[in-house]
Scaffold this active site. Structure first.
Site, short mmCIF file in Angstrom:
data_model
loop_
_atom_site.label_atom_id
_atom_site.label_comp_id
_atom_site.label_asym_id
_atom_site.label_seq_id
_atom_site.Cartn_x
_atom_site.Cartn_y
_atom_site.Cartn_z
N ARG A 25 0.71 -1.18 0.23
CA ARG A 25 0.11 -0.11 -0.04
C ARG A 25 0.76 1.34 -0.08
O ARG A 25 0.42 2.16 -0.62
CB ARG A 25 -1.14 0.18 1.19
CG ARG A 25 -2.07 -0.90 1.06
CD ARG A 25 -3.26 -0.69 2.09
NE ARG A 25 -2.76 -0.88 3.51
CZ ARG A 25 -2.77 -2.06 4.07
NH1 ARG A 25 -3.29 -3.25 3.58
NH2 ARG A 25 -2.46 -2.09 5.42
N CYS A 46 -6.09 -18.27 15.25
CA CYS A 46 -6.96 -18.09 16.41
C CYS A 46 -7.97 -18.92 16.28
O CYS A 46 -8.91 -19.17 17.09
CB CYS A 46 -7.35 -16.72 16.82
SG CYS A 46 -5.83 -15.68 16.65
N GLY A 285 6.07 -9.56 15.70
CA GLY A 285 5.29 -10.71 15.94
C GLY A 285 5.87 -11.59 17.19
O GLY A 285 6.52 -10.67 18.09
N TYR A 429 -25.67 3.35 26.95
CA TYR A 429 -26.49 2.40 27.81
C TYR A 429 -27.99 2.44 27.22
O TYR A 429 -28.40 3.44 26.98
CB TYR A 429 -26.73 3.22 29.19
CG TYR A 429 -27.84 2.73 30.04
CD1 TYR A 429 -27.92 1.58 30.32
CD2 TYR A 429 -28.77 3.76 30.22
CE1 TYR A 429 -29.11 1.21 30.88
CE2 TYR A 429 -30.07 3.53 30.89
CZ TYR A 429 -30.08 1.85 31.21
OH TYR A 429 -31.00 1.64 32.05
#
Ligand code: FAD
Length: 836
Positions: A25, A46, A285, A429
């Site tokens: 990029r 994961c 990492g 809330y």
């Protein structure tokens, strides 16, 4: 700086792939070569445990980006199944070996190392057994899944109760595999503090996990291909497979051999730009050593978020941007069945070890407004600097809302906020989501009160061994006290306190407590203003019990005993004392992990479905073994105690859990034998006279419920009721013309019955059948089959059969013919006789 760089990246997953994509990029001109030893790049490590357990059904969903995709979109030269063997820093090249064994050199201008961390395999004899698996990548999970699919294992050992071990435990339980979870520490999920981990241990037990804390695996032997584990407790047990998940260590071989600096923790040393000791080599990492945001010390914190951010920063810096990695705070979360556990910053044990000054508070508010359905208790621990209130760390455990609170607190910690700032946070809330005073605000109020001196706090260590100049004051109601308190505590309920101040000694410090800390705080405010010295137990009795559990001391005053008086004398037990309890997650009599041998999920089933399942499971157990059953039917909470009382089995615990009830029931054989078949009062007879669909349903629901409760049930079908038992397909039998006409006019079997009301040319029945299906009520044929399976006697009245011309061959299997005498005799032995 020219963009015509040749960037070589070692490792194509979290850190490596992030670096590569960001680099592209930033530069369309750079040559980016991503080298990955394995078959896949950018996969979701994961997600691997959830794929094994079946929650992620489609394997391809784990492949977040493919090599082809990266080539196409980012023009990255992706080389999978290619291993980097060594780095020649002087010549600025790496030597690689491809899957065909060929070696080649690849030159770089900039090298990025993201080789990750490898599972630790200590030199324990037998850890190399072929059925002792580790989990790091797609190849590992494919191996484990293939084994599971082919061999259908029944017993698995999971070694290590960190997040990978916990996730794999849940995956195996999802597959109905029995799991023994073995952990060297005295708690699960090591990064948090032991008392916060205690509910997780209880929850694992509730899900049938045989949890062995403080236990090491000493060796693994082989028995016919199965790994046999010898534990430090002396036990030896064979398993179908084992997962070794005791941690990871950074992969530093390449870096070490290349002479790059390795930090004191064993990770690759990098600066804030992720640059190693060689300015042309970056590292990101799990392989790198980071600085802990709070501890300001070197640390290894292998998490996906940091790896991704570091990859992005390395790419920025390669292209001359001044991006800096601003340390790691260890924000993490793990799902443990229905609970979540999360943390950020430093734990209390880490603060103690570092010698850092801290104070802590515990709160146990609801995850959202208590009056809105589904609210769950959220236990939150906040660690802060007692001098200025700076947040040092937070931990939370609960069924809902953990992620939101930990993320808010992680942000606050990163922003250098104090507990005073938490009071002012304006968080979203509405009743389904939170409370007007969010748990985070609430934690801020409690901590700020402590710093301002509105209330002094005390903790488990104070109340578990009070000094002679201290007195414990329990300000809960006597009913609450009956369910357990701290030894030698005096009980004066908060609302009586002002009237009973004279009972409290003025020469002693009062350590007050309630259930969660609020009433204790109010008590302290009253006492302080009346000139008494007082401290409030933070988190109240709830936190005390979690500590007691974590310290393996159990509860000093078990449930169903009454409070000890100040003199140490035990008052007389009051009503309810000594009864089996049903006290929830912290129930003192919570089942030992080993005793729960079956887990049943009866969610979605309507009464009597859950009780029928419970009955069937109990029938298969040996005495002393327990079953844990989870149901969503609201009637279940009342049915189980009644069922246990009726059958003599023991209700060990009943907890509410994410809108469900989870009951743990222990089988008691004596109880069964105390209520022999045919025992007076245990029998139930139901005369089914009607062939209305709804009445037939009602009869069978009652019959099944009664059978589940241990009753001998006889259903006596007479007159129109016989039609319920007819086979639906026509049966060739000899009949007179009148008998045949009768047969044509009457409904043939359960499927043809009509509603007694609102039949509306079948529409009413279709509607009610649809509703029953939606609500998971068994259909009539299913109810009949269940009744037969539960031993309900289906008796067809011979006299009615004769009158109506129904032959025995026309009736469904398992029906016996009987007369009035048989019915009357059975009814006389029974306690209940119904006519429907
Ligand atoms: P990795 O993603 O491990 O990638 C390193 C890659 O480098 C590997 O594919 C390896 O094959 C390759 N490699 C190594 N040496 C060489 C070489 N010499 N030549 C070529 N290639 C090489 N973290 C979280 O934050 N949350 C979670 O829920 C979570 N769950 C996890 C569950 C599991 C089962 C596992 C295994 C990890 C989990 N993690 C989680 C950790 C997270 O996946 C890692 O922190 C992250 O992947 C680290 O990224 P990395 O790029 O450093 O290493």
């Amino acid at each position: 700086m020219s963009d015509m760089k040749r960037i070589v990246i070692v490792g194509g997953v979290a850190g490596g792939a992030s670096t590569a994509a960001r680099a592209r990029r930033l530069s369309e001109e750079a040559q980016i070569i991503l080298i990955e030893r394995g078959q896949y790049v950018s996969f979701a490590n994961c997600g691997l445990p959830y794929y094994l357990g079946g929650r992620i059904a489609d394997r391809s969903r784990l492949l977040v980006a493919t090599a082809a995709g990266l080539r196409k979109r980012f023009r990255i030269d992706v080389r999978t199944q290619t291993e980097v063997l060594r780095i020649d820093r002087a010549a600025k090249k790496v030597t690689v070996r491809t899957s065909d064994g060929a070696e080649a050199d690849v030159e770089y201008d900039t090298l990025v190392l993201s080789p990750g961390a490898a599972p630790v395999r200590p030199p324990v004899p037998g850890f190399d057994h072929p059925r002792v698996f580790t989990l790091r990548n797609m190849a590992d999970i494919d191996c484990i899944k293939q084994y599971v699919d082919e061999h259908k294992p029944k017993r698995a050992a999971v070694i290590g109760a960190g997040y990978i071990g916990l996730e794999m435990t849940e995956a195996f339980r999802d597959l109905k595999v029995d799991v023994t979870l073995i952990e060297l520490m005295e708690q699960v999920f090591g990064p948090i503090d032991p008392e916060m981990a205690a509910p997780l241990a209880e929850h694992l037990a509730l899900h049938g996990v045989d949890l062995r804390l403080g236990t090491a695996v000493q060796r693994v032997d082989d028995d016919g291909g199965k790994p046999v584990l010898t534990l430090s407790t002396g036990e030896k047990a064979a398993f179908d497979l084992a997962i070794l998940a005791i941690g990871v260590r950074p992969e530093t071989t390449l870096a070490t051999e290349a002479g790059l600096k390795i930090g004191p923790t064993g990770g690759i040393a990098v600066d804030e730009h992720m640059r190693t000791s060689d300015p042309d080599i970056y590292a990101v990492g799990d392989a790198v050593e980071v600085t802990h945001l709070v501890a300001h010390a070197a640390a290894l914190i292998p998490l996906a978020g940091p790896a991704n951010r570091q990859g992005r920063i390395a790419a920025d810096c390669i292209f001359g941007r001044d991006s800096r990695y601003r340390n790691t705070q260890g924000t993490s979360i793990c799902k443990v069945f229905d609970l979540a556990v999360g943390m950020t910053g430093m734990s209390e044990k880490a603060l103690k070890k570092a010698g850092t000054r801290y104070e802590k508070i515990y709160v146990h508010p609801s995850s959202h407004a208590g009056y809105y359905p589904g609210a769950q208790t959220l236990s939150l621990k906040l660690l802060f600097d007692p001098a200025d209130g700076r947040i040092l760390g937070a931990q939370a455990v609960g069924a809902s809302g953990v992620d939101k609170r930990i993320d808010v607190l992680a942000t606050a910690l990163r922003a250098g906020m104090t507990v005073f700032d938490l009071q002012d946070l304006e968080l979203c809330y509405a009743p389904p989501f939170g409370s007007a005073k969010d748990p985070v605000n609430y934690a801020g109020f409690v901590a700020a009160n402590a710093i301002k001196g509105d209330v002094a706090l005390c903790h488990y260590a104070d109340v578990s061994t009070p000094r002679t100049d201290q007195i414990l004051l329990d300000v809960r109601t006597p009913e609450e006290v009956r369910s357990g308190t701290i030894a030698r505590a005096v009980n004066i309920p908060l609302d009586d306190l002002r009237d009973r101040l004279s009972e409290l000694p003025r020469d002693k410090e009062i350590l007050a407590f309630c259930k969660v800390g609020l009433r204790g705080y109010l008590a302290c405010r009253i006492l302080k203003q009346h000139g008494l010295a007082c401290r409030n137990l933070s988190g109240g009795y709830t936190t005390y019990k979690a500590f007691a559990h974590a310290m393996d001391k159990g509860d000093t005053s078990p449930r169903c005993r009454t409070v000890a008086s100040d003199t140490g004398a035990e008052p007389e037990p009051s009503a309810g004392a000594g009864k089996d309890c049903c006290g929830g997650a912290h129930c003192d009599n919570a089942p030992k992990a080993a005793s729960v041998v079956r887990i049943i999920d009866a969610s979605g089933l309507q009464c009597p479905g859950p009780i029928m399942k419970l009955r069937a499971a109990i029938d298969e157990l040996a005495e002393g073994q327990s079953v844990s059953i989870r149901a969503s039917d609201a009637a279940f909470a009342g049915d189980v105690p009644a069922w246990c009382a009726s059958t003599g089995n023991r209700l060990v615990a009943m907890v509410r859990d994410t809108g469900h009830f989870v009951a743990t029931v222990e089988k008691r054989l004596a109880a069964h034998s105390a209520a022999p078949a045919g025992h007076l009062g245990k029998g139930k007879t139901i005369v089914v006279f009607s062939d209305d669909f709804d009445k037939a349903i009602a009869s069978f629901i009652i019959a099944n419920g009664a059978a589940s409760m241990g009753s001998d049930v006889t259903m006596f079908f007479t007159f129109w009721g016989l039609n319920v038992l007819r086979k639906e397909a026509p049966v060739k039998v000899r009949k007179t013309l009148v008998e045949r006409m009768f047969g044509w006019m009457m409904p043939r079997g359960a499927g043809k019955l009509k509603l007694s009301k609102m039949h509306m040319a079948g529409m009413g029945k279709a509607m009610i059948s649809g509703i029953m299906k939606k609500k998971n009520v068994l259909s009539l044929p299913e109810l009949i089959a269940a009744a037969r399976a539960a031993g309900v006697k289906l008796v067809a009245c011979t006299m009615s059969m004769d009158l109506m011309g129904i032959k025995a061959e026309e009736l469904i299997e398992g029906v016996t013919a009987g007369g009035v005498a048989m019915y009357l005799q059975t009814a006389e032995q029974g306690g209940v006789n119904l006519f429907i």
